[in-house]
Design a protein around this motif. Structure first.
Motif, PDB file in Angstrom:
ATOM      1  N   ASP A  58       0.859  -1.184   0.000  1.00  0.00           N
ATOM      2  CA  ASP A  58       0.000   0.000   0.000  1.00  0.00           C
ATOM      3  C   ASP A  58       0.899   1.238   0.000  1.00  0.00           C
ATOM      4  O   ASP A  58       2.119   1.143   0.106  1.00  0.00           O
ATOM      5  CB  ASP A  58      -0.967  -0.014   1.190  1.00  0.00           C
ATOM      6  CG  ASP A  58      -0.268  -0.019   2.538  1.00  0.00           C
ATOM      7  OD1 ASP A  58       0.841   0.550   2.680  1.00  0.00           O
ATOM      8  OD2 ASP A  58      -0.829  -0.607   3.477  1.00  0.00           O
ATOM      9  N   ARG A  59       0.321   2.413  -0.114  1.00  0.00           N
ATOM     10  CA  ARG A  59       1.104   3.645  -0.260  1.00  0.00           C
ATOM     11  C   ARG A  59       2.038   3.904   0.925  1.00  0.00           C
ATOM     12  O   ARG A  59       3.204   4.257   0.741  1.00  0.00           O
ATOM     13  CB  ARG A  59       0.162   4.851  -0.458  1.00  0.00           C
ATOM     14  CG  ARG A  59       0.887   6.116  -0.788  1.00  0.00           C
ATOM     15  CD  ARG A  59       1.552   5.933  -2.120  1.00  0.00           C
ATOM     16  NE  ARG A  59       2.493   6.995  -2.388  1.00  0.00           N
ATOM     17  CZ  ARG A  59       3.297   7.014  -3.423  1.00  0.00           C
ATOM     18  NH1 ARG A  59       3.270   6.034  -4.276  1.00  0.00           N
ATOM     19  NH2 ARG A  59       4.110   7.997  -3.627  1.00  0.00           N
ATOM     20  N   ALA A  60       1.538   3.705   2.139  1.00  0.00           N
ATOM     21  CA  ALA A  60       2.366   3.954   3.322  1.00  0.00           C
ATOM     22  C   ALA A  60       3.546   2.984   3.369  1.00  0.00           C
ATOM     23  O   ALA A  60       4.674   3.378   3.670  1.00  0.00           O
ATOM     24  CB  ALA A  60       1.532   3.846   4.591  1.00  0.00           C
ATOM     25  N   THR A  61       3.296   1.723   3.047  1.00  0.00           N
ATOM     26  CA  THR A  61       4.374   0.722   3.028  1.00  0.00           C
ATOM     27  C   THR A  61       5.354   1.033   1.916  1.00  0.00           C
ATOM     28  O   THR A  61       6.579   0.959   2.108  1.00  0.00           O
ATOM     29  CB  THR A  61       3.795  -0.690   2.874  1.00  0.00           C
ATOM     30  OG1 THR A  61       2.867  -0.938   3.937  1.00  0.00           O
ATOM     31  CG2 THR A  61       4.885  -1.749   2.899  1.00  0.00           C
ATOM     32  N   TYR A  62       4.842   1.410   0.764  1.00  0.00           N
ATOM     33  CA  TYR A  62       5.711   1.766  -0.363  1.00  0.00           C
ATOM     34  C   TYR A  62       6.648   2.912   0.019  1.00  0.00           C
ATOM     35  O   TYR A  62       7.845   2.880  -0.282  1.00  0.00           O
ATOM     36  CB  TYR A  62       4.859   2.155  -1.580  1.00  0.00           C
ATOM     37  CG  TYR A  62       5.675   2.643  -2.743  1.00  0.00           C
ATOM     38  CD1 TYR A  62       6.261   1.739  -3.627  1.00  0.00           C
ATOM     39  CD2 TYR A  62       5.874   4.004  -2.949  1.00  0.00           C
ATOM     40  CE1 TYR A  62       7.036   2.188  -4.693  1.00  0.00           C
ATOM     41  CE2 TYR A  62       6.644   4.460  -4.015  1.00  0.00           C
ATOM     42  CZ  TYR A  62       7.214   3.550  -4.879  1.00  0.00           C
ATOM     43  OH  TYR A  62       7.986   3.997  -5.920  1.00  0.00           O
ATOM     44  N   ASP A  63       6.124   3.909   0.699  1.00  0.00           N
ATOM     45  CA  ASP A  63       6.946   5.049   1.116  1.00  0.00           C
ATOM     46  C   ASP A  63       8.041   4.615   2.094  1.00  0.00           C
ATOM     47  O   ASP A  63       9.180   5.063   2.000  1.00  0.00           O
ATOM     48  CB  ASP A  63       6.079   6.146   1.741  1.00  0.00           C
ATOM     49  CG  ASP A  63       5.194   6.854   0.717  1.00  0.00           C
ATOM     50  OD1 ASP A  63       5.449   6.729  -0.501  1.00  0.00           O
ATOM     51  OD2 ASP A  63       4.239   7.528   1.151  1.00  0.00           O
ATOM     52  N   ARG A  64       7.705   3.720   3.027  1.00  0.00           N
ATOM     53  CA  ARG A  64       8.714   3.213   3.971  1.00  0.00           C
ATOM     54  C   ARG A  64       9.772   2.398   3.237  1.00  0.00           C
ATOM     55  O   ARG A  64      10.970   2.489   3.544  1.00  0.00           O
ATOM     56  CB  ARG A  64       8.061   2.349   5.056  1.00  0.00           C
ATOM     57  CG  ARG A  64       7.318   3.169   6.094  1.00  0.00           C
ATOM     58  CD  ARG A  64       6.934   2.355   7.310  1.00  0.00           C
ATOM     59  NE  ARG A  64       8.129   2.043   8.096  1.00  0.00           N
ATOM     60  CZ  ARG A  64       8.295   0.918   8.781  1.00  0.00           C
ATOM     61  NH1 ARG A  64       7.361   0.000   8.786  1.00  0.00           N
ATOM     62  NH2 ARG A  64       9.391   0.709   9.475  1.00  0.00           N
ATOM     63  N   THR A  66      10.693   2.756   0.150  1.00  0.00           N
ATOM     64  CA  THR A  66      11.510   3.716  -0.599  1.00  0.00           C
ATOM     65  C   THR A  66      12.544   4.379   0.311  1.00  0.00           C
ATOM     66  O   THR A  66      13.716   4.496  -0.060  1.00  0.00           O
ATOM     67  CB  THR A  66      10.616   4.772  -1.273  1.00  0.00           C
ATOM     68  OG1 THR A  66       9.731   4.090  -2.179  1.00  0.00           O
ATOM     69  CG2 THR A  66      11.438   5.781  -2.045  1.00  0.00           C
ATOM     70  N   ASP A  67      12.137   4.776   1.505  1.00  0.00           N
ATOM     71  CA  ASP A  67      13.073   5.369   2.471  1.00  0.00           C
ATOM     72  C   ASP A  67      14.181   4.375   2.820  1.00  0.00           C
ATOM     73  O   ASP A  67      15.360   4.724   2.849  1.00  0.00           O
ATOM     74  CB  ASP A  67      12.350   5.795   3.753  1.00  0.00           C
ATOM     75  CG  ASP A  67      11.409   6.972   3.544  1.00  0.00           C
ATOM     76  OD1 ASP A  67      11.525   7.665   2.512  1.00  0.00           O
ATOM     77  OD2 ASP A  67      10.548   7.184   4.424  1.00  0.00           O
ATOM     78  N   GLU A  70      16.685   3.899  -0.098  1.00  0.00           N
ATOM     79  CA  GLU A  70      17.591   5.036  -0.254  1.00  0.00           C
ATOM     80  C   GLU A  70      18.756   4.969   0.731  1.00  0.00           C
ATOM     81  O   GLU A  70      19.904   5.227   0.365  1.00  0.00           O
ATOM     82  CB  GLU A  70      16.834   6.359  -0.107  1.00  0.00           C
ATOM     83  CG  GLU A  70      15.949   6.669  -1.286  1.00  0.00           C
ATOM     84  CD  GLU A  70      15.134   7.938  -1.109  1.00  0.00           C
ATOM     85  OE1 GLU A  70      15.390   8.703  -0.152  1.00  0.00           O
ATOM     86  OE2 GLU A  70      14.224   8.168  -1.924  1.00  0.00           O
ATOM     87  N   TYR A 120      13.041  -1.514  10.505  1.00  0.00           N
ATOM     88  CA  TYR A 120      12.334  -1.971   9.308  1.00  0.00           C
ATOM     89  C   TYR A 120      12.083  -3.470   9.424  1.00  0.00           C
ATOM     90  O   TYR A 120      12.945  -4.211   9.915  1.00  0.00           O
ATOM     91  CB  TYR A 120      13.158  -1.675   8.056  1.00  0.00           C
ATOM     92  CG  TYR A 120      13.329  -0.201   7.789  1.00  0.00           C
ATOM     93  CD1 TYR A 120      12.301   0.547   7.228  1.00  0.00           C
ATOM     94  CD2 TYR A 120      14.519   0.446   8.089  1.00  0.00           C
ATOM     95  CE1 TYR A 120      12.466   1.909   6.981  1.00  0.00           C
ATOM     96  CE2 TYR A 120      14.692   1.799   7.836  1.00  0.00           C
ATOM     97  CZ  TYR A 120      13.663   2.523   7.285  1.00  0.00           C
ATOM     98  OH  TYR A 120      13.824   3.865   7.042  1.00  0.00           O
TER      99      TYR A 120
END
Length: 142
Positions: A58-64, A66-67, A70, A120
């Motif tokens: 989901d979007r929140a998991t995708y953002d985590r 991605t962080d 990086e 994570y």
């Protein structure tokens, strides 16, 4: 080997287990000399609930994710301690495949890179793979 260049990668999308799966992998298996310098495959796996999103994060998991990526990519680029070979997303998980010369050293550097970051939900698994079969099995058939 640490720099990421888009021309070095191939992207494939398909279905696995009824869910969309996306694979990003090195387009070519490195030369024997490069493989012998990094004969250990390390799988880094992040499992998530993908039931409502066709197996994808989901979007929140995708953002985590991605962080997290990086931080790891920046550390590898700065110190060249591993080679990213592939990333597979789908069926409720994202898995990165890295090659290194030593699994314990990888775990140490991995932990150091993440020091001070939130925890994570990833698991690491290392195994000898001198011929880089972990990459070959996810590359598109020629």
């Amino acid at each position: 080997m640490a720099k990421r260049n888009a021309a070095d990668w191939t992207l494939a999308q398909g279905k696995a287990g009824g869910s969309t799966t996306i694979i990003r992998a090195l387009a070519r298996v490195p030369l024997a000399e490069q493989r012998s310098a990094r004969p250990v495959l390390v799988l880094v796996t992040w499992e998530f609930d993908g039931t409502a999103t066709a197996g994808m994060p989901d979007r929140a998991t995708y953002d985590r994710i991605t962080d997290f990526e990086e931080v790891i990519f920046d550390s590898i680029a700065a110190e060249d301690w591993a080679t990213e070979a592939a990333a597979i997303t789908g069926n409720g998980a994202k898995q990165w495949r890295y090659y290194t010369n030593d699994g314990e050293d990888f775990a140490k550097r991995f932990s150091e890179a993440l020091d001070g970051h939130p925890r994570y939900p990833v698991e690491l698994e290392a195994a000898p793979d001198p011929e880089w079969q972990g990459l070959r099995e996810v590359q598109p058939a020629a």
